[in-house]
Write a protein that holds these residues in place. Sequence first.
Motif, short mmCIF file in Angstrom:
data_model
loop_
_atom_site.label_atom_id
_atom_site.label_comp_id
_atom_site.label_asym_id
_atom_site.label_seq_id
_atom_site.Cartn_x
_atom_site.Cartn_y
_atom_site.Cartn_z
N GLY A 1 -32.88 -11.61 -3.61
CA GLY A 1 -33.62 -12.56 -4.43
C GLY A 1 -32.97 -12.88 -5.75
O GLY A 1 -32.89 -14.05 -6.15
N LEU B 1 -42.24 -20.05 0.84
CA LEU B 1 -40.82 -19.89 0.53
C LEU B 1 -40.07 -19.24 1.68
O LEU B 1 -38.90 -19.55 1.94
CB LEU B 1 -40.67 -19.06 -0.75
CG LEU B 1 -39.35 -19.18 -1.52
CD1 LEU B 1 -39.13 -20.61 -1.98
CD2 LEU B 1 -39.39 -18.25 -2.73
N SER B 2 -40.73 -18.32 2.39
CA SER B 2 -40.07 -17.64 3.51
C SER B 2 -39.78 -18.56 4.67
O SER B 2 -39.04 -18.20 5.58
CB SER B 2 -40.93 -16.46 3.98
OG SER B 2 -42.12 -16.93 4.60
N ALA C 1 -38.26 -13.46 0.26
CA ALA C 1 -39.68 -13.56 0.54
C ALA C 1 -40.00 -13.03 1.94
O ALA C 1 -41.02 -12.36 2.15
CB ALA C 1 -40.15 -15.00 0.40
N PHE D 1 -33.91 -16.81 -2.24
CA PHE D 1 -35.31 -16.48 -2.44
C PHE D 1 -36.12 -16.55 -1.14
O PHE D 1 -37.08 -15.81 -0.96
CB PHE D 1 -35.93 -17.41 -3.49
CG PHE D 1 -35.29 -17.28 -4.85
CD1 PHE D 1 -35.51 -16.15 -5.61
CD2 PHE D 1 -34.47 -18.27 -5.35
CE1 PHE D 1 -34.93 -16.01 -6.86
CE2 PHE D 1 -33.89 -18.15 -6.60
CZ PHE D 1 -34.11 -17.02 -7.37
N PRO E 1 -48.92 -16.84 -6.16
CA PRO E 1 -47.60 -16.29 -5.79
C PRO E 1 -47.52 -15.84 -4.34
O PRO E 1 -46.47 -16.00 -3.70
CB PRO E 1 -47.43 -15.11 -6.76
CG PRO E 1 -48.24 -15.49 -7.94
CD PRO E 1 -49.43 -16.21 -7.39
N ASP F 1 -47.27 -19.03 -2.32
CA ASP F 1 -45.98 -19.68 -2.57
C ASP F 1 -44.84 -18.91 -1.91
O ASP F 1 -43.92 -19.52 -1.35
CB ASP F 1 -45.74 -19.78 -4.07
CG ASP F 1 -44.50 -20.59 -4.39
OD1 ASP F 1 -44.43 -21.77 -3.99
OD2 ASP F 1 -43.59 -20.05 -5.04
N SER F 2 -44.88 -17.57 -1.95
CA SER F 2 -43.83 -16.79 -1.31
C SER F 2 -43.88 -16.93 0.21
O SER F 2 -42.84 -16.91 0.88
CB SER F 2 -43.95 -15.32 -1.71
OG SER F 2 -45.19 -14.77 -1.29
N TYR G 1 -42.55 -9.86 2.78
CA TYR G 1 -43.67 -9.88 3.72
C TYR G 1 -43.48 -8.85 4.83
O TYR G 1 -44.46 -8.28 5.33
CB TYR G 1 -43.83 -11.28 4.32
CG TYR G 1 -44.80 -12.11 3.53
CD1 TYR G 1 -46.15 -12.10 3.83
CD2 TYR G 1 -44.37 -12.88 2.46
CE1 TYR G 1 -47.06 -12.85 3.10
CE2 TYR G 1 -45.27 -13.63 1.72
CZ TYR G 1 -46.61 -13.61 2.04
OH TYR G 1 -47.51 -14.34 1.30
#
Length: 317
Positions: A281, A63-64, A291, A287, A56, A59-60, A295
């Motif tokens: 989100g 995603l960002s 993300a 999303f 995760p 992946d995040s 962070y």
Amino acid sequence: MGAATRAGLQAPRTRGAPAAASSEAGAGWRRRRHALAPYWFLLPFFLVFGVFWCWPIIDSALLSLQNTRVNPWAWNIGINWRRLLVDRAFQEALKNTLIILVIQVPVMLALATLLALALNSPLLKLRPIYRFAFFAPVVVSDVAYSVVFRLLFNGQFGAVNHGLAALGLAPVDWLHDPNAAMATIMVAVTWRWTGYNAIILLAGLQSIPRDLYEAAAIDGATPADKFFRITLPLLKPILIFCLVLSIIGTMQLFTEPWLITERGGPGGATETLGTYLYKQGFVSLNFGYAAAIAYTIAAMAAVMAALNLMLTRGRKA
């Protein structure tokens, strides 16, 4: 005859060499198998850790770097990070979070220190009961206690306004006035976490040798001298630990503003980074931007914690 005899004597040695080598190889394999045995027991943990924690995070991060407002999602490395610099709502949420961090956390730690000193006093009777009572709020569910505080600070029938009326004071619209709503969030968070930090500080107090206080008393030290010259310096590492935990928790604050003041209201007055991340989100379904916010929160919390640790080490040096 001599050559035959020598050949006969050497033949058993030649036949025994492969057996010895095979035995040594088997022993080596058994040693490696025993050495690897603990890791086989840890393998289920590493699998779960990788699937539900490491992946995760990776992946995040990916995603960002994507634009998730289009269908299908498209790579756009800077779109979400550039938005952070110009997003007024994000800046307002950051400001509210820092206000809570600057005001609520020091007040809470000061109260926790005083409470720990009181719980450590030999004059206090039934100390285990008091320790449990002050630690109990941590056991209560976030949702349950948030609902209770929303009822207590209700502007029309809340117990807090009834108490103010009994004192002859005007009622306060705690949940709809921006400043009062922020104060309500701070009171709720302080109530929940003061006892938790007090128990941690109490453990630190009990680790301080009593001989230091006895020697200070012989030298004529006052209670204030004992606190500022013995207790506080020796308790500083524990205070820094509590401060770091409080910083991380405040940066992630979500439940209280979401439930007590209705999703960070009124008008975003109690919007925090946690509630704003959730809205982006799971309400706006953006999303990628959520993300990037996540962070940013993690990076800020890590930087603040590192600064506190560096300052503490610098003072020790």
